[in-house]
Design a protein around this motif. Structure first.
Motif, short mmCIF file in Angstrom:
data_model
loop_
_atom_site.label_atom_id
_atom_site.label_comp_id
_atom_site.label_asym_id
_atom_site.label_seq_id
_atom_site.Cartn_x
_atom_site.Cartn_y
_atom_site.Cartn_z
N ASN A 43 7.59 11.83 9.04
CA ASN A 43 7.39 11.94 7.59
C ASN A 43 7.54 10.60 6.88
O ASN A 43 6.93 10.38 5.83
N TYR A 44 8.35 9.70 7.43
CA TYR A 44 8.59 8.41 6.79
C TYR A 44 7.27 7.67 6.54
O TYR A 44 7.04 7.17 5.44
N ASN A 45 6.41 7.58 7.54
CA ASN A 45 5.16 6.86 7.36
C ASN A 45 4.28 7.48 6.28
O ASN A 45 3.58 6.77 5.56
N GLY A 46 4.32 8.79 6.15
CA GLY A 46 3.58 9.44 5.07
C GLY A 46 4.11 9.02 3.70
O GLY A 46 3.34 8.79 2.77
N TRP A 47 5.42 8.91 3.58
CA TRP A 47 6.01 8.48 2.30
C TRP A 47 5.58 7.05 1.98
O TRP A 47 5.28 6.74 0.83
N ILE A 48 5.52 6.19 3.01
CA ILE A 48 5.11 4.80 2.80
C ILE A 48 3.63 4.74 2.45
O ILE A 48 3.22 3.98 1.56
N GLN A 49 2.81 5.53 3.10
CA GLN A 49 1.38 5.56 2.79
C GLN A 49 1.15 6.03 1.36
O GLN A 49 0.30 5.48 0.64
N ASN A 50 1.89 7.04 0.92
CA ASN A 50 1.77 7.51 -0.46
C ASN A 50 2.18 6.43 -1.45
O ASN A 50 1.52 6.23 -2.47
N LEU A 51 3.26 5.73 -1.14
CA LEU A 51 3.72 4.66 -2.03
C LEU A 51 2.68 3.55 -2.08
O LEU A 51 2.33 3.07 -3.17
N GLN A 52 2.15 3.15 -0.96
CA GLN A 52 1.13 2.10 -0.93
C GLN A 52 -0.12 2.52 -1.71
O GLN A 52 -0.66 1.74 -2.49
N ARG A 53 -0.55 3.75 -1.51
CA ARG A 53 -1.74 4.25 -2.22
C ARG A 53 -1.53 4.20 -3.73
O ARG A 53 -2.40 3.74 -4.47
N ASP A 54 -0.35 4.64 -4.19
CA ASP A 54 -0.09 4.66 -5.62
C ASP A 54 0.11 3.26 -6.18
O ASP A 54 -0.32 2.98 -7.32
N ILE A 55 0.72 2.36 -5.42
CA ILE A 55 0.82 0.97 -5.88
C ILE A 55 -0.57 0.38 -6.03
O ILE A 55 -0.89 -0.25 -7.06
N ASN A 56 -1.43 0.59 -5.05
CA ASN A 56 -2.80 0.07 -5.13
C ASN A 56 -3.53 0.61 -6.35
O ASN A 56 -4.26 -0.12 -7.03
N ALA A 57 -3.35 1.90 -6.64
CA ALA A 57 -4.01 2.51 -7.81
C ALA A 57 -3.49 1.89 -9.11
O ALA A 57 -4.28 1.58 -10.01
N LYS A 58 -2.18 1.70 -9.19
CA LYS A 58 -1.60 1.13 -10.42
C LYS A 58 -2.01 -0.33 -10.59
O LYS A 58 -2.32 -0.76 -11.69
N VAL A 59 -2.04 -1.08 -9.50
CA VAL A 59 -2.47 -2.48 -9.57
C VAL A 59 -3.94 -2.57 -9.95
O VAL A 59 -4.33 -3.40 -10.77
N SER A 60 -4.74 -1.71 -9.38
CA SER A 60 -6.18 -1.71 -9.68
C SER A 60 -6.44 -1.49 -11.16
O SER A 60 -7.40 -2.04 -11.73
N ALA A 61 -5.60 -0.70 -11.80
CA ALA A 61 -5.79 -0.38 -13.22
C ALA A 61 -5.33 -1.51 -14.15
O ALA A 61 -5.59 -1.45 -15.36
N LEU A 62 -4.67 -2.54 -13.61
CA LEU A 62 -4.23 -3.66 -14.45
C LEU A 62 -5.43 -4.45 -14.97
O LEU A 62 -6.44 -4.58 -14.29
N ASN A 63 -5.30 -4.99 -16.16
CA ASN A 63 -6.40 -5.81 -16.73
C ASN A 63 -6.20 -7.25 -16.44
O ASN A 63 -5.29 -7.88 -16.52
#
Length: 129
Positions: free
Chosen positions: A109-129
């Motif tokens: 389960n640990y790797n799934g938590w890390i993948q979710n965190l990475q995915r959400d960081i990428n989404a938040k960074v992508s939305a930056l102007n």
């Protein structure tokens, strides 16, 4: 009797091993925005904090350019270190409780938590102007 004991120990080790996988560390993931503009390190930090908070991670500043993330679910705890800059970030395993970490392996389960965190960081960074 001896063979039965050896077989039971082997079975127990096999069951534990089946539930573990190699620890997935994210190394120098590039930071890119949808607009193509380079974000500041402070903006990347903000994106990491937002992503972590949305997933239940508690983030604290360790030093400039480094956050520590802690996720506690039931009796399980994972702690990661997240160095970041305006160009990249990493998510590196630091410690855990009740996740069967040993010799570079950890509960699946640990790797799934890390993948979710990475995915959400990428989404938040992508939305930056």
């Amino acid at each position: 009797m001896f063979l039965r004991t050896v077989a039971m120990v082997g079975l127990a080790v096999g069951v534990i091993a089946c539930g573990t996988v190699a620890i997935n560390n994210v190394q120098n993931a590039p930071v890119s925005t949808a607009s193509g503009k380079a974000p500041t390190a402070a903006a990347v930090r903000g994106a990491i904090l937002q992503a972590g908070a949305g997933l239940g991670w508690v983030m604290t500043d360790v030093k400039p350019g480094v956050l520590e993330g802690k996720l506690a679910l039931r009796s399980h705890t994972a702690v990661v270190e997240i160095p970041y800059s305006e160009k990249s970030y990493s998510i590196v395993y630091k410690s855990s409780t009740n996740l069967n970490e040993a010799n570079g392996s950890i509960h699946k389960n640990y790797n799934g938590w890390i993948q979710n965190l990475q995915r959400d960081i990428n989404a938040k960074v992508s939305a930056l102007n």
